[in-house]
Design a protein around this motif. Structure first.
Motif, mmCIF file in Angstrom:
data_model
loop_
_atom_site.group_PDB
_atom_site.id
_atom_site.type_symbol
_atom_site.label_atom_id
_atom_site.label_comp_id
_atom_site.label_asym_id
_atom_site.label_seq_id
_atom_site.Cartn_x
_atom_site.Cartn_y
_atom_site.Cartn_z
ATOM 1 N N SER A 88 12.648 47.621 8.149
ATOM 2 C CA SER A 88 14.021 47.567 8.643
ATOM 3 C C SER A 88 14.297 48.674 9.649
ATOM 4 C CB SER A 88 15.006 47.675 7.471
ATOM 5 O OG SER A 88 14.946 46.528 6.657
ATOM 6 N N ALA A 89 13.698 49.843 9.440
ATOM 7 C CA ALA A 89 13.904 50.949 10.382
ATOM 8 C C ALA A 89 13.374 50.587 11.762
ATOM 9 C CB ALA A 89 13.230 52.215 9.862
ATOM 10 N N VAL A 90 12.234 49.909 11.808
ATOM 11 C CA VAL A 90 11.680 49.491 13.101
ATOM 12 C C VAL A 90 12.559 48.400 13.708
ATOM 13 C CG1 VAL A 90 9.698 48.417 14.233
ATOM 14 C CG2 VAL A 90 9.332 50.129 12.448
ATOM 15 N N TYR A 91 12.900 47.412 12.907
ATOM 16 C CA TYR A 91 13.711 46.300 13.409
ATOM 17 C C TYR A 91 15.091 46.770 13.867
ATOM 18 C CZ TYR A 91 16.042 41.740 13.505
ATOM 19 O OH TYR A 91 16.734 40.632 13.888
ATOM 20 N N ASP A 92 15.716 47.650 13.095
ATOM 21 C CA ASP A 92 17.071 48.109 13.376
ATOM 22 C C ASP A 92 17.123 49.308 14.311
ATOM 23 O OD1 ASP A 92 18.333 46.186 11.768
ATOM 24 O OD2 ASP A 92 18.053 47.403 9.967
ATOM 25 N N CYS A 93 15.972 49.802 14.745
ATOM 26 C CA CYS A 93 15.972 50.924 15.692
ATOM 27 C C CYS A 93 16.866 50.541 16.878
ATOM 28 C CB CYS A 93 14.554 51.212 16.176
ATOM 29 S SG CYS A 93 14.430 52.652 17.267
ATOM 30 N N PRO A 94 17.823 51.386 17.249
ATOM 31 C CA PRO A 94 18.775 51.001 18.291
ATOM 32 C C PRO A 94 18.181 50.847 19.677
ATOM 33 C CG PRO A 94 19.121 53.275 17.600
ATOM 34 C CD PRO A 94 18.147 52.682 16.638
ATOM 35 N N VAL A 95 16.949 51.319 19.860
ATOM 36 C CA VAL A 95 16.261 51.130 21.144
ATOM 37 C C VAL A 95 14.986 50.339 20.913
ATOM 38 C CG1 VAL A 95 17.203 53.270 22.099
ATOM 39 C CG2 VAL A 95 14.974 53.322 20.962
ATOM 40 N N PRO A 96 14.411 49.740 21.950
ATOM 41 C CA PRO A 96 13.183 48.963 21.776
ATOM 42 C C PRO A 96 12.027 49.789 21.206
ATOM 43 C CG PRO A 96 14.193 48.484 23.893
ATOM 44 C CD PRO A 96 14.932 49.653 23.331
ATOM 45 N N VAL A 97 11.221 49.130 20.378
ATOM 46 C CA VAL A 97 10.037 49.747 19.780
ATOM 47 C C VAL A 97 8.797 49.010 20.281
ATOM 48 C CG1 VAL A 97 8.792 50.264 17.652
ATOM 49 C CG2 VAL A 97 11.296 50.464 17.723
ATOM 50 N N VAL A 199 22.543 52.744 27.710
ATOM 51 C CA VAL A 199 23.644 52.017 27.084
ATOM 52 C C VAL A 199 23.321 50.522 27.039
ATOM 53 C CG1 VAL A 199 26.065 51.362 27.297
ATOM 54 C CG2 VAL A 199 25.373 53.729 27.724
ATOM 55 N N LEU A 200 22.839 49.997 28.163
ATOM 56 C CA LEU A 200 22.512 48.569 28.215
ATOM 57 C C LEU A 200 21.344 48.220 27.311
ATOM 58 C CD1 LEU A 200 22.971 47.810 32.022
ATOM 59 C CD2 LEU A 200 24.513 47.255 30.130
ATOM 60 N N LEU A 201 20.355 49.116 27.209
ATOM 61 C CA LEU A 201 19.225 48.863 26.316
ATOM 62 C C LEU A 201 19.691 48.721 24.879
ATOM 63 C CD1 LEU A 201 16.341 51.207 27.532
ATOM 64 C CD2 LEU A 201 16.290 48.712 27.414
ATOM 65 N N ARG A 202 20.568 49.618 24.453
ATOM 66 C CA ARG A 202 21.058 49.564 23.085
ATOM 67 C C ARG A 202 21.884 48.299 22.831
ATOM 68 N NH1 ARG A 202 19.819 54.511 24.421
ATOM 69 N NH2 ARG A 202 19.183 56.027 22.813
ATOM 70 N N LEU A 203 22.672 47.919 23.807
ATOM 71 C CA LEU A 203 23.437 46.675 23.670
ATOM 72 C C LEU A 203 22.500 45.470 23.631
ATOM 73 C CD1 LEU A 203 26.416 47.393 26.104
ATOM 74 C CD2 LEU A 203 26.503 47.279 23.599
ATOM 75 N N ALA A 204 21.471 45.498 24.469
ATOM 76 C CA ALA A 204 20.521 44.388 24.508
ATOM 77 C C ALA A 204 19.761 44.264 23.195
ATOM 78 C CB ALA A 204 19.550 44.571 25.673
ATOM 79 N N LYS A 205 19.353 45.398 22.632
ATOM 80 C CA LYS A 205 18.636 45.357 21.345
ATOM 81 C C LYS A 205 19.518 44.764 20.260
ATOM 82 C CE LYS A 205 15.473 46.265 18.198
ATOM 83 N NZ LYS A 205 14.799 47.542 17.977
ATOM 84 N N ALA A 206 20.778 45.187 20.203
ATOM 85 C CA ALA A 206 21.701 44.655 19.204
ATOM 86 C C ALA A 206 21.934 43.167 19.422
ATOM 87 C CB ALA A 206 23.021 45.422 19.258
ATOM 88 N N ALA A 207 22.053 42.766 20.677
ATOM 89 C CA ALA A 207 22.296 41.357 20.972
ATOM 90 C C ALA A 207 21.111 40.492 20.571
ATOM 91 C CB ALA A 207 22.596 41.179 22.460
ATOM 92 N N LEU A 208 19.897 40.935 20.892
ATOM 93 C CA LEU A 208 18.711 40.153 20.558
ATOM 94 C C LEU A 208 18.519 40.050 19.052
ATOM 95 C CD1 LEU A 208 16.202 41.358 23.299
ATOM 96 C CD2 LEU A 208 17.508 39.237 23.222
ATOM 97 N N ASN A 209 18.764 41.144 18.330
ATOM 98 C CA ASN A 209 18.691 41.070 16.868
ATOM 99 C C ASN A 209 19.733 40.100 16.329
ATOM 100 O OD1 ASN A 209 16.652 42.940 16.912
ATOM 101 N ND2 ASN A 209 17.692 44.465 15.649
ATOM 102 N N GLY A 210 20.884 40.083 16.972
ATOM 103 C CA GLY A 210 21.968 39.227 16.502
ATOM 104 C C GLY A 210 21.717 37.748 16.667
ATOM 105 N N ILE A 211 20.846 37.382 17.608
ATOM 106 C CA ILE A 211 20.568 35.953 17.810
ATOM 107 C C ILE A 211 19.258 35.508 17.177
ATOM 108 C CG2 ILE A 211 21.915 35.890 19.950
ATOM 109 C CD1 ILE A 211 19.240 35.819 21.490
ATOM 110 N N ASP A 212 18.595 36.387 16.413
ATOM 111 C CA ASP A 212 17.380 35.971 15.712
ATOM 112 C C ASP A 212 17.678 34.797 14.785
ATOM 113 O OD1 ASP A 212 15.144 37.328 16.550
ATOM 114 O OD2 ASP A 212 15.470 39.054 15.255
#
Length: 253
Positions: A88-97, A199-212
């Motif tokens: 979960s820490a990797v998946y929820d990391c606010p920036v890309p891993v 800022v955009l990276l963090r928003l993009a990561k949250a958005a992509l996780n949200g549409i899984d």
């Protein structure tokens, strides 16, 4: 030995796992990994995290010997929770891993690779879930993020592995490089990502996780319930005992 974090370039943090001989992590190791990834991702100056490993391979899953020591089920519960926390820490990391994978990527290694945002691998890397041979279930959730559904099932039921080249053919790996070039290739991808607006990276990561299409946290915890059931039925301990006995006094493969 343990978990370390370096910052080789602006905007990039590299979290490295080092648990000899094969990076089969004990409970404390999974928690330390989760803490390191969370800490790196929380730094405002970090736009990308690279997850790497020292030694023979990327990750060989859990330390099965740790599971065999105590009586009762406390150890299995602790391992289940620790793995879930790390994934979960990797998946929820606010920036890309970006995961930089070499050698073996087995069991829990698939959990880490499958929750990362991008993979770079060396040409000696092999990926698989030997869970049925080791008395467990789990991480099919994460393997299903790397290969098509029917191949995932075949790999899970047979405990077979795929090479990095084969996995690249399924689109799961960005680049496959010779082992000496792995760190550089992972940094090159991380550098390209980290150059974007934070800022955009963090928003993009949250958005992509949200549409899984699958909630990876709930799906994995569901699988873990069957691991516990296998232990209650006696099959889990039987296969774990056999595995540990076969590899006592020598390094596991």
């Amino acid at each position: 030995m343990g978990i370390s974090t370096a910052r080789p370039e602006r905007g990039i943090a590299v979290v490295t796992v080092d648990f000899p001989p094969v990076n089969a992590l004990p409970v404390v190791g999974w928690h330390a990994l989760a803490d390191a990834v969370r800490a790196a991702g929380a730094e405002p100056a970090v736009n990308c995290v690279v997850l790497a490993a020292a030694g023979r391979g990327f990750n060989a899953g859990v330390d099965l010997k740790e599971l065999q020591r105590p009586a009762g089920h406390a150890a299995l519960v602790a391992v289940n929770r620790a793995c879930a926390e790390a994934f979960s820490a990797v998946y929820d990391c606010p920036v890309p891993v970006v995961a930089a994978v070499h050698g073996h990527c087995l069991g829990g290694g698939i959990g880490l690779a499958g929750t990362a945002d991008a993979l770079v691998a060396s040409d000696d890397a092999v990926f698989g879930l030997p869970e049925l041979d080791r008395g467990a279930l789990g991480a099919a959730t994460h393997l299903a993020r790397l290969v098509p559904q029917h191949l995932m099932r075949t790999l899970f039921f047979t405990s077979r592995t795929l090479t990095a080249r084969e996995l690249h053919g399924h689109g799961a790996i960005w680049r496959v490089v010779p082992r000496p070039e792995l760190a550089g290739a992972a940094l090159a991808l991380a550098r390209e990502i980290a150059a974007k607006d934070g800022v955009l990276l963090r928003l993009a990561k949250a958005a992509l996780n949200g549409i899984d299409p699958v909630d990876v946290r709930r799906s994995y915890r569901y699988e873990q319930g069957f691991t516990f059931e296998a232990t209650l039925a006696g099959a889990g301990d039987r296969h774990r005992d056999a595995f540990v006995s076969r590899h006592r006094g020598k390094e596991p493969s």
